[in-house]
Scaffold this active site. Structure first.
Site, PDB file in Angstrom:
ATOM      1  N   LYS A 116       0.810  -1.224   0.000  1.00 43.79           N
ATOM      2  CA  LYS A 116       0.000   0.000   0.000  1.00 43.79           C
ATOM      3  C   LYS A 116       0.842   1.273   0.000  1.00 43.79           C
ATOM      4  CE  LYS A 116      -4.295  -1.973   1.617  1.00 43.79           C
ATOM      5  NZ  LYS A 116      -5.472  -1.930   2.451  1.00 43.79           N
ATOM      6  N   LYS A 198      -5.943 -10.866  -5.330  1.00 42.92           N
ATOM      7  CA  LYS A 198      -7.105 -11.234  -4.520  1.00 42.92           C
ATOM      8  C   LYS A 198      -8.293 -10.309  -4.790  1.00 42.92           C
ATOM      9  CE  LYS A 198      -6.894  -8.574  -0.299  1.00 42.92           C
ATOM     10  NZ  LYS A 198      -7.394  -8.513   1.032  1.00 42.92           N
ATOM     11  N   LYS A 201     -11.904  -4.915  -2.113  1.00 40.96           N
ATOM     12  CA  LYS A 201     -12.906  -3.849  -2.059  1.00 40.96           C
ATOM     13  C   LYS A 201     -12.482  -2.651  -2.884  1.00 40.96           C
ATOM     14  CE  LYS A 201     -14.105  -4.639   2.760  1.00 40.96           C
ATOM     15  NZ  LYS A 201     -13.696  -4.250   4.104  1.00 40.96           N
TER      16      LYS A 201
HETATM   17  P1  ATP Z   1      -9.599  -5.352   0.613  1.00 44.13           P
HETATM   18  O1  ATP Z   1      -8.138  -5.700   0.565  1.00 44.13           O
HETATM   19  O2  ATP Z   1     -10.459  -6.277  -0.145  1.00 44.13           O
HETATM   20  O3  ATP Z   1      -9.873  -3.900   0.320  1.00 44.13           O
HETATM   21  P2  ATP Z   1      -9.539  -5.907   3.417  1.00 44.13           P
HETATM   22  O4  ATP Z   1      -8.758  -7.163   3.455  1.00 44.13           O
HETATM   23  O5  ATP Z   1      -8.909  -4.656   3.832  1.00 44.13           O
HETATM   24  O6  ATP Z   1     -10.167  -5.653   2.030  1.00 44.13           O
HETATM   25  P3  ATP Z   1     -11.449  -6.332   5.581  1.00 44.13           P
HETATM   26  O7  ATP Z   1     -12.855  -5.887   5.550  1.00 44.13           O
HETATM   27  O8  ATP Z   1     -10.653  -5.779   6.647  1.00 44.13           O
HETATM   28  O9  ATP Z   1     -10.914  -6.099   4.133  1.00 44.13           O
HETATM   29  O10 ATP Z   1     -11.400  -7.893   5.606  1.00 44.13           O
HETATM   30  C1  ATP Z   1     -12.292  -8.660   6.297  1.00 44.13           C
HETATM   31  C2  ATP Z   1     -11.860 -10.095   6.239  1.00 44.13           C
HETATM   32  O11 ATP Z   1     -11.970 -10.573   4.887  1.00 44.13           O
HETATM   33  C3  ATP Z   1     -10.422 -10.365   6.666  1.00 44.13           C
HETATM   34  O12 ATP Z   1     -10.407 -11.471   7.542  1.00 44.13           O
HETATM   35  C4  ATP Z   1      -9.706 -10.695   5.388  1.00 44.13           C
HETATM   36  O13 ATP Z   1      -8.680 -11.624   5.601  1.00 44.13           O
HETATM   37  C5  ATP Z   1     -10.799 -11.312   4.540  1.00 44.13           C
HETATM   38  N1  ATP Z   1     -10.572 -11.149   3.106  1.00 44.13           N
HETATM   39  C6  ATP Z   1     -10.382 -10.001   2.415  1.00 44.13           C
HETATM   40  N2  ATP Z   1     -10.243 -10.235   1.093  1.00 44.13           N
HETATM   41  C7  ATP Z   1     -10.346 -11.592   0.947  1.00 44.13           C
HETATM   42  C8  ATP Z   1     -10.278 -12.477  -0.192  1.00 44.13           C
HETATM   43  N3  ATP Z   1     -10.116 -12.036  -1.427  1.00 44.13           N
HETATM   44  N4  ATP Z   1     -10.435 -13.799   0.024  1.00 44.13           N
HETATM   45  C9  ATP Z   1     -10.632 -14.275   1.265  1.00 44.13           C
HETATM   46  N5  ATP Z   1     -10.691 -13.511   2.372  1.00 44.13           N
HETATM   47  C10 ATP Z   1     -10.547 -12.177   2.226  1.00 44.13           C
END
Ligand code: ATP
Ligand code: LTN
Length: 332
Positions: A116, A198, A201
């Site tokens: 990031k 992956k 969001k």
């Molecule tokens: P992003 O990277 O998608 O913007 P994030 O990881 O910051 O999102 P969080 O809302 O904090 O999003 O994540 C909530 C949960 O979802 C965490 O336990 C994270 O490990 C899981 N998670 C996020 N993306 C994935 C994915 N592509 N596959 C499986 N689990 C995921």
């Protein structure tokens, strides 16, 4: 540490909008299952969300969206505690004590920070210390188990390192050393348009993800346009067929069928058939979540649940903060 009979579970989700099927299948689904196994504490980690600037009004709405989604996927506030991180001051307090127990070197090695910040000097400091706040979230509640997606593994390892380091200094009764809990299927759902990264969001392409509240037509469009390959065989092979493998993973996680069974079921079929079936499996799985979300999102029940949750969480957090402050020799 005094013997604890009941398993303590803690996890959190950032209120950053667009909760997608990766979040659901990787983490949130486990939240529901674990409710039957112990005391579960599920947090909406709003302080994590401001590591990058957020519009305050949007953030407020996103917090309530995640709270409603927690209820919509089946978290029962009678069984689990649901609360907002910034309603409990102990997160910030413990975070400072852990900051002073951490090394800049270990934080610099966090891949999420490296991705990031990309070496940018003006990367927000919040992004750098984010894993410490996450460690504080977990250690504050003496959690034994932390259900998360695999992408969080490095942060969980850091949490364990910090807990062990502080325990070595002040005694094993300071922190419970937690374990991560990762699901095999769904642990890492990949982007639909670019299966090497992956599902996220924040990706620009809306069709790269399926959000839990997406319209059926959007779900259909995203799956039917998902990137596959040209060999035409429905087979699980992450390395050579990441797109098809991702679709099989999602299908398996939603349907409960094993990937091996799906490979058999679709032997000799084209990608179109697999995708069409996955569209209905996904639409059927998300329909009850969307319905419940609409019921609770604007109900007075929601704020009452968050207020009660904050009270329960504060009760636990205050005990931990007092204990750890005492170990450090802080306070009057
Ligand atoms: P992003 O990277 O998608 O913007 P994030 O990881 O910051 O999102 P969080 O809302 O904090 O999003 O994540 C909530 C949960 O979802 C965490 O336990 C994270 O490990 C899981 N998670 C996020 N993306 C994935 C994915 N592509 N596959 C499986 N689990 C995921
Ligand atoms: N870092 C996590 C969200 C998160 C979390 C936590 C997860 C913040 N605090 C405590 C589990 C336990 C993420 O980005 N997915």
């Amino acid at each position: 540490m005094t013997e604890k009979k009941e398993l303590r579970v803690f996890s959190g989700v950032q209120p950053t909008g667009n909760i997608h099927i990766g979040n659901y299948l990787g983490a949130l689904k486990q939240f529901v299952q674990l409710q039957e196994d112990g005391k579960c504490i599920y947090c909406i980690v709003d302080m994590h969300a401001i590591t990058v600037p957020k519009d305050p009004l949007v953030l407020r709405e996103n917090i309530l969206d995640v709270a409603a989604l927690y209820l919509a996927i089946g978290i029962d506030p009678k069984k689990a505690t649901i609360f907002v991180q910034s309603d409990v001051p102990g997160h910030a307090e413990l975070s400072w004590m852990l900051t002073c127990s951490s090394y800049t070197g270990e934080l610099s090695r966090m891949t999420q920070f490296k991705d990031k910040s990309r070496g940018n000097e003006s990367a927000p400091t919040g992004l750098f210390v984010y894993p410490i706040l996450m460690a504080a979230d977990i250690l504050l509640y003496d959690a034994d188990v932390v259900p998360v997606g695999k992408d969080q593994k490095q942060h969980i390892e850091l949490t364990r390192d910090l807990a062990i380091r502080v325990n070595n200094r002040f005694g094993d009764d300071t922190f419970v050393v937690p374990d991560g809990r990762y699901l095999k299927e769904g642990a890492r759902i990949m982007s639909l348009d670019e299966p090497s990264s992956k599902m996220s969001k924040s990706a620009e392409n809306e069709l790269s993800r399926i959000s839990l509240l997406d319209e059926d037509s959007k779900i259909k469009k995203a799956i039917m346009r998902a990137t596959t390959d040209s060999d035409g065989e429905i087979r699980y092979d992450i390395e050579n067929k990441p797109g098809v493998s991702n679709l099989l993973n999602i299908y398996s996680a939603f349907s409960g069928k094993s990937v091996a069974d799906l490979e058999k079921q679709y032997e000799g079929c084209g990608y179109g058939t697999l995708k069409k079936d996955l569209v209905s499996v996904t639409i059927d799985a998300l329909a009850p979540i969307k319905k419940k979300f609409e019921e609770v999102r604007h109900s007075s029940e929601l704020e009452a649940i968050l207020a009660a949750g904050a009270e329960q969480a504060n009760e636990i957090a205050e005990v931990t903060v007092k204990r750890v402050k005492g170990k450090f020799g802080l306070g009057s």
